[in-house]
Structures are given as C-alpha cells and as structure tokens.
Enzyme design. Structure first.
Site, PDB file in Angstrom:
ATOM      1  N   LYS A 107      56.274 132.574  42.151  1.00  0.00           N
ATOM      2  CA  LYS A 107      55.408 133.746  42.303  1.00  0.00           C
ATOM      3  C   LYS A 107      54.189 133.494  43.182  1.00  0.00           C
ATOM      4  O   LYS A 107      53.491 134.437  43.559  1.00  0.00           O
ATOM      5  CB  LYS A 107      54.978 134.254  40.936  1.00  0.00           C
ATOM      6  CG  LYS A 107      56.145 134.773  40.122  1.00  0.00           C
ATOM      7  CD  LYS A 107      55.694 135.415  38.837  1.00  0.00           C
ATOM      8  CE  LYS A 107      56.842 136.046  38.085  1.00  0.00           C
ATOM      9  NZ  LYS A 107      57.704 135.042  37.428  1.00  0.00           N
TER      10      LYS A 107
HETATM   11  C1  LIG Z   1      58.891 135.447  36.972  1.00  0.00           C
HETATM   12  C2  LIG Z   1      59.878 134.381  36.811  1.00  0.00           C
HETATM   13  C3  LIG Z   1      61.251 134.660  36.801  1.00  0.00           C
HETATM   14  C4  LIG Z   1      61.784 136.062  36.885  1.00  0.00           C
HETATM   15  O1  LIG Z   1      61.550 136.661  38.134  1.00  0.00           O
HETATM   16  P1  LIG Z   1      61.711 138.227  38.288  1.00  0.00           P
HETATM   17  O2  LIG Z   1      61.349 138.502  39.713  1.00  0.00           O
HETATM   18  O3  LIG Z   1      60.737 138.842  37.339  1.00  0.00           O
HETATM   19  O4  LIG Z   1      63.099 138.560  37.953  1.00  0.00           O
HETATM   20  C5  LIG Z   1      62.123 133.592  36.706  1.00  0.00           C
HETATM   21  N1  LIG Z   1      61.691 132.331  36.576  1.00  0.00           N
HETATM   22  C6  LIG Z   1      60.389 132.031  36.571  1.00  0.00           C
HETATM   23  C7  LIG Z   1      59.978 130.616  36.394  1.00  0.00           C
HETATM   24  C8  LIG Z   1      59.438 133.037  36.700  1.00  0.00           C
HETATM   25  O5  LIG Z   1      58.156 132.726  36.685  1.00  0.00           O
END
Ligand SMILES: *Cc1c(COP(=O)(O)O)cnc(C)c1O
Length: 427
Positions: A107
């Site tokens: 993210k």
């Molecule tokens: C946020 C996150 C996800 C999920 O991603 P989405 O875009 O919400 O589907 C998967 N793994 C990790 C480690 C995350 O932080």
C-alpha cells in the site's frame, strides 16, 4: 479525465475532485469515464523503459492535464522509490514482492501517490483538509507514512482494537505530527462504516476526504506492479496468471485495469481468506456481504469489498465474461499455515500469510503447461511476526524500517461509536 459515480446519481467530475472528495455525493465510488488502450509498440518494447517511464505512460491518461507533466513525473519518482523483485518459488511460480517500501506493505505506492496529489491540489488553500481512513492493518501505516508532514493535510486513522499486529499498530500510532490514530472498539467493518457515515454527515463532510482504496489516486497507481512484472517476465513467452491476495479488492482491480490497458494477462485469481463474499458470488451469482471474520491474514478481513463493483464495471456487469477471465477462491487459516510450511520446505522461501493465500490460489487454479503463475507478496513476513515464527522454524530479522519505530510509544484515542468520532472531528 472525468470520473463518474458507480451509483450513477452524482454528476461526472474531474480527477482533482475525485481525489479530494474520495466518494461521490451519492455514496458511489468513482470510475474513469473512458479508458484508452496503450499502444502495442509500448507493450512490445516495455523492456526499454525505466519503471518511472512505465508508470508515467500508465497513469497519465487518468490524470489528464490536471497535474503538469513535470510535477506528475516528480510525484512518480517519489512514489516508485524502491524495487519490486520477482523471486522464483517453484518451477512455474514466482513471488512478486511488493513490500520493499517504507512500511513494508504494497500500500506504500498508492498512499504516497495519493498524498502527493492531494498536497498538490490543496496548495494555496488556507483551509486544511482531513483525510479520514479506516484500516484493517496495513492501510493505516502506509497512509500515515505517505502523508507524514504533508502540508495542509491532517490524517485521522481508525483501526479495530486488538485486530492488527503489534508492528502494524506501532506504524500507525507512533508518528505524531499531522497523524492521529483512533482505536475503535469493534472490527474493521465498524471502522469502515463510521468513515462512510462521516462522509454523509453534513456537519463535517466538507473538509473530509478518504484515503481508502476507493480513492482513485490510491487505486490506480497499483497498476504499476503488473506492468513492472510483465517487463521482467514477458521474455518467458508464457501466459501470465496473477493471483492477488484480496481484501477490499483494490489491488486486483488495478490488475484488471492494467489488462484493459492492453497488458497481456491471461487470468486473474482473487485469493481470499474465509471472508468469502466474492468466491461465493462467482459460484452462485448472489452477492451477499457478511460481517468480516478475523483471520491470520488480517489485512484481508473484509466482508463487503468496496472495489468489487469496479471489477464488475470493467466486465460490463457480465458475470459470464467475468468468470472466464477471473477466478476467486477462499482458504482457511489452517490451509494458509500448511502452505507457508510447504513453500518453506520446498524452496526455503518465507511467505507471510497473505502471500501464502496468493500461492494457494495458484495451486487451486492448476496452472497449464504454457502458463506461469505470479502471486503478489503483499507484506514482509515481519509484519506478521507472531504467525510466521509460530508456523515456520525461522527467526525473522527485523528490517531497518521497522527497527526505527518498534520502541516508540503508542499514542491512540479510544473510540466506541460514531458519536465519539464526530466529537473528535468537530474539535
Ligand atoms: C491491503 C492488503 C491486502 C488486500 O488488498 P486489497 O487491495 O484490499 O484487496 C492484502 N495483503 C496485504 C498485506 C494488505 O495490506
């Protein structure tokens, strides 16, 4: 570039407004008004481009002329500031590691890109804006880090008490400056519901924006990963199948968008934990959201994934078309742990629980001879230290990004309900 609301009751708006508002007035999330396929030459010659050049080519149509070229390139340089290595795990499976950024989860890219767009758009405004965000784990840290010190922007993060890992909690409660953490007595869906309610609340909505993956500036830059992976892997001359560990379905939706731009991707697998709303939908055609359940892959504990509607839009709401290019499978915590062990035994690779769910998706799909599978490793194993060290005979070295914060003092304000949040925001 214009964006429309997927509830179709609000007028179209600009990229700037879509970023600043987050959600349309009709509570719908935004979707780009038109999508132009990238040139075949670009895709064919992708190896000749740097990652920064690729990112610029991919994102520019979605920003249009609302950010000058030079500034947009600067934003990209600051966003794409680390590597995205591909590590071979099996004969026909590799891990695409997205965790080499400042908070060690994928993210970081979306958060940094959005923070800089917002700072740019709010330049010269005397009023500060408040970014309100709910996190199931990793969003909070990435957003806090991405926005730390951004001028004219305050960040308020809601997280479910006791449902995020210790390191995740440190990442979102120890930065100070323009970042405030609110510890909610509830689960992630309660946090997300409060955020949605705040956006509808006339008394406070004006100066709020959202940094959840519903925000187009967080969602769209995630397309970069798929292009970067293609740049490395196209020389294999195999059909690429991506398995994306999915919670709110923003990351995989960016992958589908990349495919829409012309990136040759054969198939997508949305791998989930037991929060199986989408896998069930693909089986029986009924979309029935449920409260989220806690799992060891807690960043995916989402019962009603906000971005799924965008995926449906990308497939023109045609369930059969969706099913031919897109699968979704759910896995239990026991299966996840077993798989972490299996991957480690076979290759020495340490997968975090989210990556392991991604790997499971590829196994269930059963790759064909001419296919190559990539699972997105969305977090560094250190972020789920307890689970990883309980499950595997390893001791994870603490990376320097984490060492920096691990002994800092947690500062969070407890919140029990929407009224508490509202009083805080009105202060
Ligand atoms: C946020 C996150 C996800 C999920 O991603 P989405 O875009 O919400 O589907 C998967 N793994 C990790 C480690 C995350 O932080």
């Amino acid at each position: 570039m214009n964006y429309y609301s997927l509830h179709h009751k609000s007028p179209k708006t600009t990229f700037k407004n879509a970023v600043v508002q987050g959600l349309a007035k009709d509570r719908g999330i935004y979707f780009p008004d038109n999508i132009t396929t990238l040139s075949k030459e670009f895709i064919a010659n992708i190896s000749e481009y740097t990652n920064h050049e690729i990112a610029y080519e991919v994102i520019k149509q979605f920003v249009g002329d609302e950010i000058p070229t030079k500034k947009l390139k600067e934003i990209i340089t600051k966003t794409v500031s680390f590597d995205f290595p591909i590590v071979k795990v099996d004969e026909n499976i590799a891990s695409l590691e997205l965790f080499h950024g400042p908070t060690m989860a994928f993210k970081d890219v979306g958060a940094k890109f959005m923070a800089q767009c917002l700072e740019y758009f709010n330049q010269g405004n005397t009023e500060e804006i408040t970014v309100l965000v709910a996190t199931s784990g990793d969003t909070g840290g990435a957003v806090a880090n991405g926005f730390l010190g951004a001028k004219g922007v305050n960040v308020v993060i809601l997280y479910p008490s006791g449902k995020v890992s210790d390191i995740q909690e440190k990442q979102l409660t120890t930065l100070g400056q323009n970042i405030t953490a609110l510890e909610v007595d509830g689960v992630f869906d309660d946090c997300q519901e409060m955020v949605k309610t705040a956006f509808l609340d006339e008394e406070i909505t004006k100066k709020l924006t959202s940094a959840n993956s519903i925000n187009v500036a967080r969602w769209l830059p995630q397309m970069f990963y798929f292009f970067f992976a293609y740049k490395e892997l196209h020389k294999k001359h195999k059909d690429l199948v991506f398995s994306v560990p999915s919670g709110n379905f923003g990351n995989i939706c960016a992958g589908v968008m990349a495919q829409k731009l012309g990136l040759p991707i054969k198939h997508f697998i949305a791998s989930t934990n037991i929060n199986d709303t989408v896998p069930n939908y693909l089986i029986n055609g009924i979309y029935s959201p449920k409260p989220s359940k806690a799992t060891i892959s807690n960043a995916m504990d989402v019962g009603n994934p906000s971005n799924f509607i965008r995926i449906q839009e990308l497939f023109s709401n045609d369930l059969e078309a969706l099913k031919s290019a897109f699968s979704s499978y759910a896995f239990t915590d026991d299966e996840t742990r077993e798989t972490m062990k299996e991957i480690y035994k076979n290759s020495g690779y340490v997968a975090d629980p989210h990556g392991a769910v991604g790997y499971l998706g590829l196994k269930k799909y059963e790759l064909q001879e001419n296919e190559f599978g990539i699972f997105l490793e969305t977090a560094h194993p250190v972020k789920f230290l307890d689970v990883v060290e309980e499950t595997l005979p390893v001791k994870i070295e603490i990376p320097k990004q984490i060492q920096k914060i691990i002994n800092n003092k947690k500062v969070a304000i407890k919140v029990a309900n929407y009224q508490d949040l509202k009083s805080f925001l009105l202060k």
